[in-house]
Design a protein around this motif. Structure first.
Motif, PDB file in Angstrom:
ATOM      1  N   CYS B 574       0.880  -1.329  -0.002  1.00  0.00           N
ATOM      2  CA  CYS B 574       0.099   0.060   0.048  1.00  0.00           C
ATOM      3  C   CYS B 574       0.934   1.219  -0.008  1.00  0.00           C
ATOM      4  O   CYS B 574       1.925   1.124   0.166  1.00  0.00           O
ATOM      5  CB  CYS B 574      -0.944   0.220   1.267  1.00  0.00           C
ATOM      6  SG  CYS B 574      -0.012   0.463   2.781  1.00  0.00           S
ATOM      7  N   PRO B 575       0.161   2.486  -0.042  1.00  0.00           N
ATOM      8  CA  PRO B 575       1.065   3.613  -0.311  1.00  0.00           C
ATOM      9  C   PRO B 575       1.964   4.016   1.044  1.00  0.00           C
ATOM     10  O   PRO B 575       2.998   4.362   1.101  1.00  0.00           O
ATOM     11  CB  PRO B 575       0.089   4.649  -0.644  1.00  0.00           C
ATOM     12  CG  PRO B 575      -1.122   3.948  -1.381  1.00  0.00           C
ATOM     13  CD  PRO B 575      -1.174   2.815  -0.508  1.00  0.00           C
ATOM     14  N   MET B 576       1.517   3.215   2.063  1.00  0.00           N
ATOM     15  CA  MET B 576       2.397   3.458   3.314  1.00  0.00           C
ATOM     16  C   MET B 576       3.136   2.451   3.750  1.00  0.00           C
ATOM     17  O   MET B 576       3.726   2.558   4.658  1.00  0.00           O
ATOM     18  CB  MET B 576       1.081   3.881   4.585  1.00  0.00           C
ATOM     19  CG  MET B 576       0.088   4.800   4.319  1.00  0.00           C
ATOM     20  SD  MET B 576       0.725   6.393   3.529  1.00  0.00           S
ATOM     21  CE  MET B 576       1.447   6.925   5.154  1.00  0.00           C
ATOM     22  N   GLY B 577       3.184   1.484   2.826  1.00  0.00           N
ATOM     23  CA  GLY B 577       3.980   0.153   3.097  1.00  0.00           C
ATOM     24  C   GLY B 577       5.275   0.619   3.163  1.00  0.00           C
ATOM     25  O   GLY B 577       5.947  -0.513   4.098  1.00  0.00           O
ATOM     26  N   GLN B 578       5.891   1.361   3.043  1.00  0.00           N
ATOM     27  CA  GLN B 578       7.378   1.744   3.179  1.00  0.00           C
ATOM     28  C   GLN B 578       7.466   1.513   4.628  1.00  0.00           C
ATOM     29  O   GLN B 578       8.785   1.157   4.934  1.00  0.00           O
ATOM     30  CB  GLN B 578       7.581   3.189   2.537  1.00  0.00           C
ATOM     31  CG  GLN B 578       9.070   3.514   2.616  1.00  0.00           C
ATOM     32  CD  GLN B 578       9.828   2.662   1.694  1.00  0.00           C
ATOM     33  OE1 GLN B 578       9.455   1.976   0.552  1.00  0.00           O
ATOM     34  NE2 GLN B 578      11.031   2.584   1.998  1.00  0.00           N
ATOM     35  N   GLN B 579       6.456   1.933   5.568  1.00  0.00           N
ATOM     36  CA  GLN B 579       7.028   1.942   7.006  1.00  0.00           C
ATOM     37  C   GLN B 579       7.296   0.561   7.459  1.00  0.00           C
ATOM     38  O   GLN B 579       8.205   0.351   8.362  1.00  0.00           O
ATOM     39  CB  GLN B 579       5.736   2.469   7.578  1.00  0.00           C
ATOM     40  CG  GLN B 579       5.293   3.779   7.457  1.00  0.00           C
ATOM     41  CD  GLN B 579       4.161   4.210   8.165  1.00  0.00           C
ATOM     42  OE1 GLN B 579       4.370   4.309   9.579  1.00  0.00           O
ATOM     43  NE2 GLN B 579       2.874   4.192   7.782  1.00  0.00           N
ATOM     44  N   LEU B 580       6.767  -0.474   6.708  1.00  0.00           N
ATOM     45  CA  LEU B 580       6.842  -1.849   7.333  1.00  0.00           C
ATOM     46  C   LEU B 580       8.327  -2.308   6.774  1.00  0.00           C
ATOM     47  O   LEU B 580       8.904  -3.384   7.446  1.00  0.00           O
ATOM     48  CB  LEU B 580       5.827  -2.589   6.650  1.00  0.00           C
ATOM     49  CG  LEU B 580       4.551  -2.253   7.348  1.00  0.00           C
ATOM     50  CD1 LEU B 580       3.475  -3.102   6.218  1.00  0.00           C
ATOM     51  CD2 LEU B 580       4.448  -2.682   8.756  1.00  0.00           C
ATOM     52  N   ASP B 581       8.999  -1.650   6.097  1.00  0.00           N
ATOM     53  CA  ASP B 581      10.217  -2.304   5.691  1.00  0.00           C
ATOM     54  C   ASP B 581      11.210  -1.889   6.782  1.00  0.00           C
ATOM     55  O   ASP B 581      11.267  -1.026   7.491  1.00  0.00           O
ATOM     56  CB  ASP B 581      10.935  -1.004   4.522  1.00  0.00           C
ATOM     57  CG  ASP B 581      11.930  -1.488   3.844  1.00  0.00           C
ATOM     58  OD1 ASP B 581      12.758  -2.446   4.528  1.00  0.00           O
ATOM     59  OD2 ASP B 581      12.648  -1.070   2.978  1.00  0.00           O
TER      60      ASP B 581
END
Lengths: 673, 640
Positions: B574-581
């Motif tokens: 999702c567009p915010m998925g970067q956070q999960l990296d």
């Protein structure tokens, strides 16, 4: 320093030093090998960097003992190695040390040591040999006297980085003649050293590169081989080009440029190859720049002079690269005004290189100006150029004088410069002085320059004549050197061109007819040609012809006969026939031919020769003989008609060559008139 | 890189021109790596705006032809390039080919400042410099020329090189340098050509094609010059001090990042003292390890236990940590949700980072070190490629770290971190990378101490090999493997080793299996509930902080971002998925580490990184004050 001490004290110090030195030597004679080894090691530590100590030990006879220990098979490898190291250290001292070592036959002993299987011992021996061989006092020949040495050296190249460094360094210092080059070449030096150019050790790379520069110098065989060598799949020339990159050490750039220059001069690389035009040449020009050390500038200029000498395109490119001509003018500014007493070291350095710099600059100017008129003009316009040449001609250093006269010679090929700057600066004066007393190589250049200065349009011709040059030139024609004989007679020939009777008689008198005719049988065809040229110039205008033929007619006719009968080139025969035609133009001289039936037969023969040039000259001769308007022309015409010349002329007037055809027709008309 | 070419856009369809454009960009990047084109674009063509009317442009604004009357010098006309030459080029070069000399060949090639009259040939006016073809003279802001070089005409290629280090200029003709033409050049000059008679046509090459003159060779000479100038920079009396300074820098770097054993070994070898207590280093390392493993809750607990009061005094840091904890809950990594998990959240654990991140020194982020906050983004560790390997090494690891006899429950780790690679690959921003490549750094110099032998800064090698660790992983050669876990992550070079299995009691699930599907909190219902409850607590904490310290937009944004993950069925995509990296853990980890150090009165940034940052900044400053040597004094050149 000892010199600061009072006298007596100094002596005691010295004796003390000698005493301690003796102690070192004494220990070499100890019966216990272990103590001997320790003694050698202590000696090693004592001599490092101590020239005084080194000299002492040599005086005290340490060298023979060390050599003895080194050669003894009973000595341990360790001891032998340490001995070699100490000897190497002693060699690092003064030139006198080296001489003493060589006198003790250190070289054969060390070469023998190279047969050992122990690599560190071999390295120590090589290191010492290297130090000995790179010294100017060591005779190079010692490396080549034993034929097995070089192949063994080549074998040892694979042992270690150190053996590679030392061996390549020895080679690069000891390869001084074409014979040396051939020996190294025949033992596979190229194939074995080439891989070292990519060595991990910068020292090995550098020494390997130097080897190639000495191997390739003026050696076609080596150069031709080098272009086909690959190093790790890369052509050697490309390796050299890579080594000229501007971020490489200067020494490497310069040496790589030398390699390519030598290969180019040997014909292995074309002069228009980009590795030469775009890489080697600019690299060498850079070496001439002010930023470089004086030694580098000298080598750079000399190498560049060598590179561009035979090729006008390279001369043109070099002359516009990085303001080279102006850059070279800077070579004359040493010692510079900055290097005053205040900076005595700098002054000393400058003085040492000043001569080298000047001669290098002159040589490069000479090369640059040897073909192109524009470049010559630019050179003479460089600041104070003519003054510098003039003073260079009378410098004490022979090298500078030679280079200056070379430069002058190169510039003297310009008609314009002969007429202007040469005359303005009265260059003939120092040139004449130079000719009085100089070694042959200088004389050759100077006399060659003089030839140009004596050309008829040169304003310097008159003053030179007045300075009594004829005697000098005549003496040159008696030289053992063919080049000097040619130049002497060439200058006389130029001088005799359209000269007045007095000069001509002076030349004949000075030269002496005997010598003149001796020159006509000179083994060098150039001498013969120029002598004939001189004769032809002497035998011009009718009064001169008659006078000369009156006094020397017999000999001249004899000489002409001899040449026409002999085995000579077309040019020589042509020149001789032209002389004959000149003789035929004289009033009284004509008779010398007319009364010589043999000569007339020869003329007839040459009119029927297969070579047009000779036919032309012979026809011209006949034409002169039968020319109307002159006394006795009728008789001559009759006689020649009887001899069948008219028929020949008739035939020649049908010739395909238009000149010959015209000439024959003109001659025929004499009969019709 | 931005296409600064005005006329370039309509031609984008042409593959040949695109290729040329590509060539140009590549060549310019190679020739002028120090130039930041966002600040100072390079000249790429002639300017259609900055020219006299008698000048016609064609062929992508590279060809110049004369279209005036050409009666006399009053009909002269010039054109400037689109941009001035940036000082950061160091050495700048362009070439002009004479296509036709026209009627008289009155062509001038050179440089001029902005605003210089274009109804003139270059060189005639102030701040204008030119080399003219008809007489070969150089014109230095004057109507009368000086004899300079040969004349030039149809077919010749004339090059103009500006040396921004010594502010000189030389020309080349057909690849041959003609020597210095001008000295004391002013800054910000534009490449300029001028023509004066009909028929004159010239083509410019600003890098579109290979140059006839070997400019790179010339540049290499100056690079070597500048480097040797730096290397020979006199340090005078202070020679002895340098060694101590350098040792201190290395030591403090090791300590900062918690390389305890290496730091101890280094201190022993160099006979220096470590400022911080070894236990404290280990504690920090342990906490960092927890954060990087995504076990933020445990990290917070450990911090509170080991450094009481620290987080209370740093409510912002605490909030950030809690936010991260929430994200890790979504990820299924945090222990508060992991305990519910039916299977090990291994996939999330395979974060390939070392216990402590160290800043990256790549060229990809030039501003990296300029501020402390965003610097540590590169990790400094390696995940062992597979379990078997780890187990086989287990005994040697324990022996290596035997000094830190850890309690069974405490984190055990190996200090075998190693060379911090400087050749870190550019951070590839491309998304949807299926696999992540982890490169185990090749330990190039396991037995040398680069730094302790270096005598001053220029020779500092940032590589700190772990010579003192007997870890068998020292032998690991560079290798790539994909663990197929984290999507959207970038490949980068890791180094050092990280035995996270020890901490995390890895189960036998294969990596591939574990990452086959991702679900909230590892797909466990109870865990999800716990997460939601935690979210409420977090919200409450935010409100409390607001009351206490006033509104904080940053906090609000962080909270929003974290919560928004719940809005997607697949938060990883999702567009915010970067956070999960897992890579996102690095910054918070570094912030926590710095805070702990600060609380111990130790520098929050290691001096080495500070010096590096200063040097980088300094070089950039040089570019701005037009010191051309910055081009060849790049910090990257010294990081090996």
């Amino acid at each position: 320093m000892a010199c600061l001490l009072e006298g007596p004290l100094r002596i005691s110090v010295l004796s003390e030093v000698t005493a301690t030195s003796r102690h070192y030597v004494d220990r070499l004679f100890d019966p216990d090998p272990q103590k001997v080894l320790q003694g050698v090691i202590d000696m090693k530590n004592a001599v490092i960097g101590n020239n005084k100590q080194k000299a002492n030990l040599i005086v005290l006879g340490a060298v023979p003992r060390l050599l003895y220990l080194l050669q003894q098979s009973s000595s341990s490898d360790m001891l032998r190695t340490e001995c070699a190291v100490v000897l190497g250290s002693l060699a690092m001292g003064t030139e006198n040390n080296i001489k003493s070592l060589v006198d003790c036959h250190i070289i054969p002993a060390l070469l023998q040591g190279l047969l050992s299987p122990n690599v560190s011992f071999i390295e120590a021996c090589l290191r010492c040999l290297r130090t000995v061989f790179i010294s100017p006092v060591t005779p190079v020949q010692l490396l080549y006297s034993d034929l097995t040495v070089i192949p063994h050296f080549i074998c040892l190249l694979s042992q270690s980085l150190h053996t590679q460094e030392y061996i390549t360094q020895i080679f690069s210092h000891c390869c001084k003649t074409p014979d040396h080059q051939t020996v190294l070449f025949n033992h596979g030096a190229i194939q074995n050293i080439a891989p070292l150019l990519n060595s991990s050790s910068p020292k090995v790379r550098m020494q390997a590169l130097k080897c190639f520069s000495v191997l390739a110098y003026e050696n076609t065989q080596v150069s031709m081989t080098l272009v086909n060598v690959l190093v790790d799949g890369e052509p050697l020339t490309q390796v050299f080009v890579r080594m000229m990159q501007r971020d490489k050490p200067i020494e490497m750039q310069l040496t790589a440029a030398k390699c390519l220059t030598y290969m180019c001069r040997a014909g292995a690389i074309r002069t228009d190859d980009s590795s030469i035009v775009l890489k080697t040449l600019p690299c060498l020009v850079r070496m001439c720049s002010k930023d470089r050390l004086l030694e580098e500038r000298v080598e750079g200029a000399e190498t560049l002079a060598f590179l561009v000498e035979p090729d006008v395109d390279l001369q043109r490119i070099a002359s516009v690269t990085d303001h080279l001509l102006a850059m070279l003018a800077d070579y004359f500014k040493y010692p510079s005004s900055v290097s005053t007493i205040a900076d005595i070291k700098r002054l000393d350095h400058d003085l040492k290189h000043a001569h080298e710099l000047r001669q290098a600059a002159f040589r490069l100017y000479a090369s640059l100006g040897s073909n192109d008129e524009d470049i010559r003009k630019k050179i003479t316009e460089t600041e104070n150029m003519m003054d510098r040449i003039v003073s260079g001609l009378s410098e004490s250093s022979i090298k500078v004088r030679l280079a200056a006269v070379r430069c002058l010679h190169s510039l003297s090929r310009s008609v314009q410069q002969l007429r202007t700057s040469f005359h303005d600066h009265a260059v003939w004066k120092p040139l004449m002085k130079l000719l009085q007393n100089a070694p042959d190589e200088v004389l050759i250049m100077a006399s060659s320059t003089l030839c140009n200065l004596l050309l008829e349009f040169s304003p310097s011709k008159e003053p030179i004549l007045e300075s009594g040059v004829i005697e000098l030139l005549c003496s040159l024609t008696q030289s053992d050197s063919p080049a000097l004989r040619v130049n002497g007679i060439w200058a006389l020939m130029n001088m005799a061109f359209q000269a007045d009777q007095k000069v001509k008689m002076e030349i004949v008198r000075s030269l002496g007819t005997d010598h003149l005719f001796r020159l006509l049988s000179d083994p060098d065809p150039n001498v013969l040609m120029k002598t004939l040229g001189l004769l032809r110039n002497l035998l011009s205008t009718r009064p001169h012809i008659d006078q000369l033929m009156g006094s020397h007619g017999k000999q001249i006719m004899q000489a002409v006969t001899l040449i026409l009968e002999g085995e000579h080139s077309i040019e020589v025969k042509d020149q001789t026939l032209c002389i004959l035609a000149n003789i035929a133009d004289g009033n009284t001289a004509k008779e010398l031919i007319m009364t010589n039936d043999d000569m007339l037969q020869k003329i007839k023969y040459y009119m029927g020769h297969s070579h047009v040039k000779l036919q032309l000259a012979a026809t011209f001769c006949i034409s002169n003989l039968i020319w109307n308007e002159e006394d006795g022309s009728q008789e001559r015409q009759d006689k020649l008609r009887e001899m069948g010349f008219v028929d020949i002329l008739h035939k020649l007037s049908q010739a395909t060559d238009p000149n010959l055809c015209d000439r024959a027709k003109t001659a025929m008309q004499q009969y019709l008139a | 890189m931005a296409f600064a070419l005005g006329a370039g856009s309509p031609l984008l369809g042409d593959p040949a021109l695109n290729y040329q454009e590509h060539e140009l960009n590549e060549r310019l990047k190679r020739l002028y790596p120090a130039v930041n084109e966002e600040e100072t674009p390079l000249p790429r063509s002639w300017s259609p705006k900055d020219k006299y009317s008698y000048i016609g442009l064609s062929q992508n604004n590279l060809r110049v032809h004369y279209k005036g009357h050409g009666k006399n010098h009053k009909d002269a006309a010039s054109v400037r390039a689109t941009h001035p030459i940036p000082a950061a080029c160091g050495i700048y070069y362009f070439e002009v080919k004479i296509v036709s000399k026209g009627r008289d060949g009155y062509m001038g090639i050179g440089l001029s400042a902005q605003g210089v009259n274009m109804n003139r040939l270059p060189g005639w006016d102030k701040h204008s410099y030119g080399y003219h073809g008809d007489d070969g003279h150089s014109f230095c802001s004057s109507g009368t020329g000086q004899p300079y070089g040969p004349t030039f005409t149809t077919g010749d290629v004339i090059g103009c090189c500006v040396n921004l280090i010594n502010n000189t200029c030389f020309y080349t003709k057909n690849g041959h340098s003609l020597g210095v033409a001008f000295t004391d050049l002013p800054p910000n000059l534009y490449p300029t050509v001028g023509l004066q008679t009909p028929g004159e046509i010239v083509d410019a090459n600003f890098g579109q094609q290979p140059f006839v003159f070997d400019i790179e060779d010339y540049m290499s000479e100056w690079r070597a010059k500048i480097h040797s100038m730096i290397a020979r920079f006199p340090i005078g009396e202070r020679l002895g001090e340098w060694q101590a300074v350098l040792q201190n820098m290395v030591s403090s770097y090791l300590v900062h990042h918690g390389y305890c054993a290496t730091a101890t070994a280094f201190a022993r070898a160099t006979e220096t003292i470590i400022q911080e207590d070894p236990n404290s280093i280990k504690n920090r390392q342990r906490i960092q390890k927890l954060v990087l493993a995504g076990r933020v809750g445990e990290a917070i607990d450990a911090t509170q236990q080991l450094y009481p009061g620290l987080l209370e005094h740093n409510p912002n840091l605490l909030f950030m940590l809690k936010c991260r904890q929430f994200v890790e809950m979504v990820n299924g990594t945090d222990s508060e949700v992991r305990c519910f998990s039916v299977r090990s959240p291994k996939s999330q654990d395979s974060y390939p980072g070392s216990p402590s991140p160290s800043p990256r020194h790549g060229a990809n982020n030039p501003h990296l070190h300029s501020t402390g906050a965003d610097s540590p983004t590169c990790s400094n560790g390696v995940t062992p490629p597979n379990k078997t390997k780890t187990h086989s090494k287990y005994p040697s690891i324990s022996s290596a770290s035997s000094s830190s006899s850890s309690s069974p429950s405490s984190v055990n780790y190996s200090e075998s971190n190693s060379t911090d690679s400087t050749k870190s690959q550019p951070h590839s921003g491309t998304s949807n990378q299926e696999t992540r490549c982890v490169t185990i750094c090749r330990l190039t110099r396991p037995s040398t101490w680069c730094v302790s032998t270096a005598c001053h800064f220029t020779t500092v090698k940032l590589s700190v090999p772990c010579v003192f660790c007997s870890d068998s992983e020292m032998e690991i050669e560079a290798e790539h493997y994909s663990n197929g876990v984290a999507e959207n992550s970038s490949s980068r070079i890791m180094n050092g080793t990280y035995k996270h299995q020890e901490i995390l009691q890895v189960d036998d699930n294969s990596l591939v299996e574990s990452c086959a599907s991702k679900q909230f909190c590892g797909g466990n219902q109870a865990a999800t509930e716990r997460m939601i409850q935690f979210g409420r607590e977090l919200q409450a904490l935010n409100e409390q902080l607001c009351r206490q310290y006033g509104k904080n937009t940053m906090h609000k944004k962080m909270l929003q971002d974290a919560f928004s993950l719940l809005a997607y069925s697949d938060p990883w995509d999702c567009p915010m998925g970067q956070q999960l990296d897992p890579m996102q853990r690095e910054s918070i980890c570094s912030a926590l580490n710095s805070a702990i150090l600060e609380s111990q009165n130790l520098p929050k940034q290691p001096p080495l990184m500070l010096a590096l940052g200063q040097a980088t900044e300094c070089v950039q400053l040089m570019a701005r004050v037009r010191s051309g040597s910055c081009s060849f004094a790049r910090v990257d050149n010294f990081l090996h």
